[in-house]
Write an enzyme that holds these catalytic residues in place. Sequence first.
Site, PDB file in Angstrom:
ATOM      1  N   ARG A 190       0.803  -1.209   0.000  1.00 51.71           N
ATOM      2  CA  ARG A 190       0.000   0.000   0.000  1.00 51.71           C
ATOM      3  C   ARG A 190       0.844   1.271   0.000  1.00 51.71           C
ATOM      4  O   ARG A 190       0.713   2.111  -0.879  1.00 51.71           O
ATOM      5  CB  ARG A 190      -0.838  -0.057   1.276  1.00 51.71           C
ATOM      6  CG  ARG A 190      -1.963   0.838   1.405  1.00 51.71           C
ATOM      7  CD  ARG A 190      -2.721   0.361   2.621  1.00 51.71           C
ATOM      8  NE  ARG A 190      -2.889  -1.090   2.564  1.00 51.71           N
ATOM      9  CZ  ARG A 190      -4.075  -1.681   2.461  1.00 51.71           C
ATOM     10  NH1 ARG A 190      -5.162  -0.972   2.436  1.00 51.71           N
ATOM     11  NH2 ARG A 190      -4.161  -2.991   2.412  1.00 51.71           N
ATOM     12  N   THR A 191       1.717   1.409   0.991  1.00 51.31           N
ATOM     13  CA  THR A 191       2.489   2.640   1.123  1.00 51.31           C
ATOM     14  C   THR A 191       3.430   2.819  -0.070  1.00 51.31           C
ATOM     15  O   THR A 191       3.542   3.905  -0.628  1.00 51.31           O
ATOM     16  CB  THR A 191       3.293   2.618   2.438  1.00 51.31           C
ATOM     17  OG1 THR A 191       2.389   2.397   3.514  1.00 51.31           O
ATOM     18  CG2 THR A 191       4.023   3.920   2.649  1.00 51.31           C
ATOM     19  N   LYS A 251      23.018  -9.884   1.307  1.00 52.81           N
ATOM     20  CA  LYS A 251      24.400 -10.345   1.199  1.00 52.81           C
ATOM     21  C   LYS A 251      25.280  -9.755   2.296  1.00 52.81           C
ATOM     22  O   LYS A 251      26.484  -9.927   2.281  1.00 52.81           O
ATOM     23  CB  LYS A 251      24.972  -9.973  -0.170  1.00 52.81           C
ATOM     24  CG  LYS A 251      24.206 -10.610  -1.319  1.00 52.81           C
ATOM     25  CD  LYS A 251      24.707 -10.117  -2.670  1.00 52.81           C
ATOM     26  CE  LYS A 251      23.785 -10.605  -3.787  1.00 52.81           C
ATOM     27  NZ  LYS A 251      24.039  -9.905  -5.048  1.00 52.81           N
ATOM     28  N   ARG A 297      11.490   2.731   4.197  1.00 52.95           N
ATOM     29  CA  ARG A 297      10.856   2.016   5.307  1.00 52.95           C
ATOM     30  C   ARG A 297      11.892   1.040   5.846  1.00 52.95           C
ATOM     31  O   ARG A 297      12.607   0.384   5.091  1.00 52.95           O
ATOM     32  CB  ARG A 297       9.627   1.266   4.826  1.00 52.95           C
ATOM     33  CG  ARG A 297       9.134   0.269   5.868  1.00 52.95           C
ATOM     34  CD  ARG A 297       7.805  -0.292   5.544  1.00 52.95           C
ATOM     35  NE  ARG A 297       6.766   0.712   5.691  1.00 52.95           N
ATOM     36  CZ  ARG A 297       5.474   0.443   5.629  1.00 52.95           C
ATOM     37  NH1 ARG A 297       5.061  -0.786   5.395  1.00 52.95           N
ATOM     38  NH2 ARG A 297       4.583   1.396   5.787  1.00 52.95           N
ATOM     39  N   HIS A 352       5.221   6.899  11.386  1.00 51.26           N
ATOM     40  CA  HIS A 352       4.801   6.708  10.002  1.00 51.26           C
ATOM     41  C   HIS A 352       4.088   8.007   9.613  1.00 51.26           C
ATOM     42  O   HIS A 352       2.867   8.044   9.519  1.00 51.26           O
ATOM     43  CB  HIS A 352       3.857   5.495   9.926  1.00 51.26           C
ATOM     44  CG  HIS A 352       3.556   5.036   8.537  1.00 51.26           C
ATOM     45  ND1 HIS A 352       3.925   5.739   7.401  1.00 51.26           N
ATOM     46  CD2 HIS A 352       2.894   3.931   8.076  1.00 51.26           C
ATOM     47  CE1 HIS A 352       3.509   5.077   6.335  1.00 51.26           C
ATOM     48  NE2 HIS A 352       2.891   3.986   6.716  1.00 51.26           N
TER      49      HIS A 352
END
Lengths: 179, 312
Positions: B58-59, B86, B108, B137
């Site tokens: 969504r975001t 890695k 994020r 957020h």
Amino acid sequence: MADSDVIILDQAGIDRALTRIAHEILEHNKGIEDLAIVGIRTGGDYLAALLQRKISQIEGVDVPLGAIDITLYRDDIGTRSDLKVGKTDILFPVTGKKVVLVDDVLFTGRTIRAAMDAVIDLGRPECIQLAILLDRGHREFPIRPDYIGRNLPTSREEEVEVDFDDNLQPTQVRLIKNG
Amino acid sequence: MAFNHDHILDMKQFSAEDITTILDTADSFKEISQREIKKVPALRGKTVVNLFFEASTRTRTSFEVAAKRLSADGLNIAASTSAVVKGETLEDTAQNILAMKPNIIVMRHGHSGAPHYLAERLEGVSILNAGDGCHEHPSQALLDMMTIREKLGGFEGLKVTIIGDIAHSRVARSNLIGLKTMGAEVRLAGPGTMVPREFEQLGAKVHHKIEDAIDGSDVVMMLRIQRERQGKTLIPSTREFARYYGLNPVKLKLAKPNALVMHPGPMNRGVEISSSVADGEQNVILEQVENGVAVRMALLYLVSGADGSIDG
């Protein structure tokens, strides 16, 4: 208002110029068919509303009226800190319309370039015309108005302001001499 | 209007005027998404990197659509497919991306403060926090606030109730800070394991009985119960949670008659929200998603205008 300001047009003068422009728009377009009036925020949108009313009075029919915000189409985003975005309010399809853009003062022509791009992004108008209350010269782009309230030769250092009252009616056009 | 933030990291950084500027700008941008040609050239030539170390549809999609509608070039980097697996450090990953000269990094990360860490170390790029750990957020809170302002006209004196796992919710924390800044009253509710009393220090009212919290509310915001995580440790069972803390029509009646029902998504129907409420007339969940694009356009636009080189 500083003492050095010069009044270029008073309220009656502005009204007469807009009345003449309304007649010129109708004469040039042979009536109101497909005509739409779009003002550029802020200032041009108030004048566009006045022009639209005058055209309605002459023809007895309302022509579509819109307002366009050109902030997002400017060529100097990222170089100015004050880039408040206004609303674009065009509730009719522009495709096929004869769009008359309205602004208060014509200077470099960069605003008009941005406004034309903004209109074209909304559809494909039949043509775009330009009505200006005061043309002060110093164009930087090949742009020419179709309807002019008053031509005024200025120097680049001078400024031209159109004042509006609380009811968004134009009260006067001032030339401000700097330095 | 002056907006002088190079980065958007949390709601704490914003004054009430900043929030009003963002919401006003987003209001103007909303119209662009309703046009036939959904694009304006404002950010032409700017590069926006979506750097997501945690799963998000969504975001990330919302930021991606926002960047495209402003004509920016966007690209997505998901941690699961990047060098992070890695063993590369966060700073090395970011420095490598920076060498490609992006203008904005939307990130994020599962660790609280990761965007702040990068914002301090990277030169010449704006960082937008799209969720950091259990911290904040901000774009979610701003889209919630845009929806509230649009429906209810303002914030002063509003009673907003947030229900769920508050302690682990960055959405709740950002909303709490933003709404308090704008003068709303915020009530938090949920079981004691999810809503510690410490939140009172942030100016919220804490309830453990959601009926008390909902009573007279203007807005009821439900949070998702992460079944895979909290569902196992913080509550005995999701069925018990649904019975005591889930929003159903009976509990919603305690709120004001036209109270808004909000949810940041994705919803667990039958757990924190019953289907009849989720599909009811009071829900504004899809408006939240629509406003999300407008808010993110506003944030991308405003940080672009506020780059260091500007003068009045």
